[in-house]
Design an enzyme around this catalytic site. Sequence first.
Site, PDB file in Angstrom:
ATOM      1  N   ASP A 347      -9.556   9.756  -9.310  1.00  0.00           N
ATOM      2  CA  ASP A 347      -8.542   9.092 -10.106  1.00  0.00           C
ATOM      3  C   ASP A 347      -8.643   9.638 -11.531  1.00  0.00           C
ATOM      4  O   ASP A 347      -9.707  10.103 -11.949  1.00  0.00           O
ATOM      5  CB  ASP A 347      -8.806   7.583 -10.085  1.00  0.00           C
ATOM      6  CG  ASP A 347      -7.819   6.804 -10.931  1.00  0.00           C
ATOM      7  OD1 ASP A 347      -6.622   7.128 -10.864  1.00  0.00           O
ATOM      8  OD2 ASP A 347      -8.243   5.889 -11.640  1.00  0.00           O
ATOM      9  N   ASP A 659     -11.319   3.536  -9.952  1.00  0.00           N
ATOM     10  CA  ASP A 659     -11.773   2.317 -10.603  1.00  0.00           C
ATOM     11  C   ASP A 659     -10.802   1.155 -10.454  1.00  0.00           C
ATOM     12  O   ASP A 659     -11.121   0.031 -10.823  1.00  0.00           O
ATOM     13  CB  ASP A 659     -12.009   2.572 -12.102  1.00  0.00           C
ATOM     14  CG  ASP A 659     -10.729   2.996 -12.823  1.00  0.00           C
ATOM     15  OD1 ASP A 659      -9.732   3.292 -12.132  1.00  0.00           O
ATOM     16  OD2 ASP A 659     -10.732   3.051 -14.061  1.00  0.00           O
ATOM     17  N   ASP A 663      -7.065   2.006  -5.918  1.00  0.00           N
ATOM     18  CA  ASP A 663      -7.932   3.028  -5.318  1.00  0.00           C
ATOM     19  C   ASP A 663      -8.702   2.509  -4.106  1.00  0.00           C
ATOM     20  O   ASP A 663      -9.266   3.303  -3.349  1.00  0.00           O
ATOM     21  CB  ASP A 663      -8.954   3.531  -6.355  1.00  0.00           C
ATOM     22  CG  ASP A 663      -8.290   4.153  -7.568  1.00  0.00           C
ATOM     23  OD1 ASP A 663      -7.365   4.951  -7.375  1.00  0.00           O
ATOM     24  OD2 ASP A 663      -8.692   3.837  -8.695  1.00  0.00           O
TER      25      ASP A 663
END
Length: 858
Positions: A347, A659, A663
């Site tokens: 990410d 985070d 996700d």
Amino acid sequence: MVQISGWQPAAAPSTLTVSEVLEQLATDRHEGLSSETAASRLADVGPNEIAVVPPVALWRRLAAQFADPVIYLLLAAIVISVLAWFAEGSSGVPLDAVVIAAIVVVNGLVGFVQENKAEQAVAALRDLTRPEAVVIRDGRQGPILAAELVPGDLVVLSLGSVVPADGRLIEVNALQVAEAALTGESAPVMKSTEPVEPRTPIGDRVGMVHSGTAVVSGRATAVVTATGSATEVGRIATMLEETESEPTPLQQEIERVGAVLGIAVVVIAAIVVATLVVIDGLRTGAELLDGLLIGVSLAVAAVPEGLPAVLTVVLALGVQRMSKRNALVKRLVSVEALGAATIICSDKTGTLTRNEMMVRRIVVPSGQIEVSGSGYEPEGMLHLDGVELQEDVVLDEVRWALVGGGLSSDAALSQQEGRTTAVGDPTEAALLAAFPKAGIDQARIARRFERRGEIPFTAERKRMSTIQSDSRQDHRLFMAVKGAPDGLLDRCEAERRAGRVEPLTRERVRWWSEVVERLASDALRTLAIAYRPVEATEDVAALDPSTESSLILLGVVGIIDPPREEARHAVESAHRAGITVAMITGDHPRTAARIAQELGIAEPDCRVVSGTDIADADDDELVELVAGTTVYARVSPEHKLRIVNALTARGEVVAMTGDGVNDAPALKAANIGVAMGITGTEVSKEAADMILTDDNFASIEAAVEEGRGVFDNLTKFIVWTLPTNFGEGLVILAAIFAGATLPILPVQILWINMTTAVLLGLMLVFEPKEHDLMKRPPRDPDTPILTGWLQIRILLVSVIMLGGCFGLFEWARQLGASDAEARTVAVNVFVIVETFYLFNCRSFTRSMFALGVFSNPW
């Protein structure tokens, strides 16, 4: 989606106008629902909660520790040993069975203790729903339990509110919502009541608010369109429940090795017993029992009893080492999995970047200044043409621009646990963070200027103005303005240059427009800053947006969520190790591409695959689409999950980092999920296999190195221990077919396998990592742990053990030794050969002397 029993929406609420949504939800924009209607709908759709799957029972989690082919073999050996002991009518205890059982129990308990963490991801998602919500029912505004919200309720949102359910905005006043946890968008999203086109990504649905996101500024009223499991967060919870965790390469390999060993042992033992029955004519019960015991001896010899225990110890030590390098491992097998990774999907927001906005560039009339530093921290400098900016007219212009921007802001900076954090709008906080870099004392500015009035920010105007009193200029008033350049530049008629106010000519207007375009092309979020004196005749209380004219332009700033410096080096290290790094983010494609290029993840003009591209591709097409792609933008949670599945289908070993709530499904589906410990949500932490305590992408590279070291040492142990097992098996077979006395007994085989595995083999666990570990390409997951040349090596040492054991056993007997004394010689042959072979297994490419004789004190 709107969820009322019997009603099927013609389109997503984000694509409908306010009146259409209100009409279809049968609610009044001023009165809201009646209490009776709300109660009826609550009974129909259920509470605004996410259903939780019951946790796996403790006994099931304990039983799972024994679901391993090697363990199955040991359990079978226990059963046979006990049956043979009963049939023999022996006294005491069945020693073979007790020893093997102890191995199995200890291995299972160690694994259970290490991995006894229940799946709490969906429960953590429930905690995102605020206990209370402010609603309008029966024409009255008041708080209710968030669990009692139903579609059609009017929810009132204000600064600090956590959105309690998905909703369509019907009234907005300068509303900005932080959606990073759900979409990956680092900056707060400015909301409006405008509908969007169908298939618009979640991050661009400006007319919607989603459960679990937070209001950072402004006020709004929204009509609830989905509650509970029908919300975006609820859909993520459903995906989490349906997503199966991928087994790690080590699990797959050990299972494969165990299955092969199991089949081989059973087949060979059966052949040996059958041969004895046919050739030796075993007829009586005692003779058949002797044949069965010989078969058990062969099984005990061939099975590496110490392997499960050593595997657990190796992984547990790996967990300890990783914790010292800021990586907390939740599952033992995850230690090795990261070392086998062929691609790391990361990410962007909070992982590769700091999730903290920062002024990267300041353009003033006299020049363009680059700003160094990291996030909200005060460290950093200003550079003009690569040289540190000194006291001159350019620095003076920079200070004017920053102070003007800071005065027209409501944000603040706060110190928490040694870190500087933003209070309020992160973009405004970035302006304040640049003060010390330009030599501006914020405390002095606060004492000098006093706010006397304000024209708040609105989505339509895209700017904010404040009226300030300057104590050093006889309390003269001026208006400080900041906002989007496309609207603010048109309201400027002059610029402050070299201490003088000069008219904005047509050429200068064109120059400023080009500046804004360049900043935007570099994925910088732009803000223009201006001011104008307020005449004494003007009524401050009567100032309104129409008075934001005849402004004097101070400058334009470019703001970005900066890449982590350490992440850039970690990406380089990953590439040297043959690992691909891909960025998967909900951010804008242009921003994603720029950050990827800065980090070395992608080349200039790289291909960016968007969420729309992924949605348009079927599973087979997506498998082809992900080949060679390293940047994905504007993706939703299901897109991330599909990307991970597509990469896995290509044979990649996928490590996924993240985070946010968005996700979580991909973290669970990946071979190994890595969550951020500081900025990560509880959802992502619970869904992941590993947590980085410092939120540092560089720690992933360190964990990869540790993982590779674990697998390297485990391979060394297996290559060291299997010759003993095969050698013992060959000795038993040779004795059977030669009709000779067994040189070693089953209990002696157990003693060799366990004591040497602990006292000798475990020393390989402490072997230091080899210097070229991170220069090797990732291990091909389809390549067996024992390659062809390692198998030849194992066979060669097994034959040496066979010859030494059998030869010295017979030689000792010829010299007059008893069978027990000769077996002592045979046992020590195995121990001595294992001891010398241990030093040879410290490396497969370098000698003991090249490694350093004492480099491993153990």
